[in-house]
Write an enzyme that holds these catalytic residues in place. Sequence first.
Site, short mmCIF file in Angstrom:
data_model
loop_
_atom_site.label_atom_id
_atom_site.label_comp_id
_atom_site.label_asym_id
_atom_site.label_seq_id
_atom_site.Cartn_x
_atom_site.Cartn_y
_atom_site.Cartn_z
N CYS A 1 25.41 40.51 45.42
CA CYS A 1 25.37 39.23 44.71
C CYS A 1 23.95 38.68 44.70
O CYS A 1 23.06 39.20 45.38
CB CYS A 1 26.32 38.24 45.37
SG CYS A 1 28.06 38.51 44.95
N HIS B 1 25.07 32.47 44.38
CA HIS B 1 25.55 31.61 45.44
C HIS B 1 24.41 31.14 46.34
O HIS B 1 23.31 31.69 46.35
CB HIS B 1 26.63 32.31 46.27
CG HIS B 1 26.17 33.51 47.06
ND1 HIS B 1 25.60 33.41 48.31
CD2 HIS B 1 26.21 34.84 46.78
CE1 HIS B 1 25.32 34.62 48.77
NE2 HIS B 1 25.67 35.51 47.86
#
Length: 571
Positions: free
Chosen positions: A475, A456
């Site tokens: 992440c 992301h």
Amino acid sequence: MRMHPKLILFAALSASSILSGCKRAHQMAHHVTSSEPDYTSQLQADVTPGKLDGMKYPDFTDIQPQVASLYDMRDFDAIWVKNGKPTAQASAMLSEFSNAIKRGLRPEDYDASKWQERVANLKSPEGAASFDVALTVNAMRFVSDLHMGRANPAHFTFGIKGYDDRKIDAAAILNNQVVDASDVTKALDSVEPQALQYGQLKTVLAHYLDLEPQDHSTPLPEIDAKAKTVPLTAGYPAMQSLQQKLALLGDLSTGGDPNASADINTVTDALKHFQHRHGIAEDGKLGHDVVVALNTPITARVTQIADSMERWRWLNDNYQNASIMVNLPEFQLRAFEGTGADHHEVFRMNVVDGASSDDTHHTPMIADQMKYLVFRPYWNVPPSIAKKEIIPHMQKQPGYLEAKNYETVDLKGQPASPDMNRIAQGTVMVRQKAGNSNSLGLVKFMFPNQFNVYLHDTNEKALFTRTRRDYSHGCVRVQDPPKLADWVLRDNPKWDADTIAEAMANGDDNKSVSLPKPIPVVIFYSTAWSDDGEIHFFKDMYGYDADLEKTLDGGRPYPQKPMKAVTEKDA
């Protein structure tokens, strides 16, 4: 003409006797046509129990059916012994066992030190049979280990899709490609991963094995981790040892003379080059990290390379040729096109990984398929993060949620009051609204997995300028999301750089866009990486190398169950 029932029965019994007597007939013919001893009874006695004393790992019940299958293919004749001596293929396999480290494996796992004694006992039927079965078992293990690795990635709580598909019929491979091979080494090469990076690591491994006996340098004086880095000067007391290390490792050119002296500028440039290859800030100064890296033994570097090769064996062909590969210790994402020999890098970018300081934030290894993107995403804060990080801020700072662009919703996504007790219980969720201040930035790239890990954007762009970038909850944050989005959507005519920019800046919130076809993604962990003809080494920041070595040290059978529970990451 109708046959009498008794004649039918007699014919059936005769046919059955002929079939069941095939092996017996073969064995009788063996004595008539061959001067070779008949080892059938001894071989069967050694194969049937699935255990053979004298091997480092005597229990082979896990592969006993395959061992028996191979001998069945060979009518339970000796496979590796002829005229009381090892066959040429047997000798080649013994050489492979002794040199297993050149393939990133451990020689003693294949009884490397035991074969000389076994060869000396070939004159007796029992000795010949024991040698033959031991070689078969070790050869099967060797072939399987080369192809799919020794340790199961599930044990490390990794998510490697397709790993179970790596299993091979070792009996068929030995029977068809090795036992009668004119070139055993070439046959074994074909079993290994064919990925370009694996081959490069294998080449580098051979080089570092050659360097081991050449390393006679004295360790450099240690520097405290809290001390500031200092410029390298001609008066550095360990200058000779520093030059020897840099020359040995190929960072300093000395014209072939490892003891030759170089001027301070040349040595400083060589030190910068060494720092570049080890993920250290390239300032040409002496500090804790660079001294630790310089003092790391060659044997430790060999282990790093071998551990990296082991993980490549976990990947099936689709993921060995992945379109996107993130190497966590390197903090790099690479995008690739093509397959096989044409698999080539098209661009790379910096990434931010999960924080190493908290093992619940360690980013796991993953091999999966990217299926869609989400522009202007919400961030649904995982309950564990909300309880650990959000609630304490709410208690100290009234209005914290609104100040940070958070809202609270029920499990159906409908607005709910910010009740801290319900947030702690997980019945009310904290959600960050879309926009520039969102922790996920303006786009996320989804490859659904059990860890809730994805790629992301981020609102913390400054982190990408740092040398070490382990700061996320687990992440992977990417440096140039528009470029990555443009590339993964390149086969969709509705999307280009302009439409992507518009979607990120002014588009609908939380808008999902499916990819034309899934893209293989690998979140990898390699503390040794060959790049542009040079080997790069990185810190084992999560301890994954140490975990792997501990598992391999435990020996066969290697554990299958996860060593720890799955923890949800997110952001």
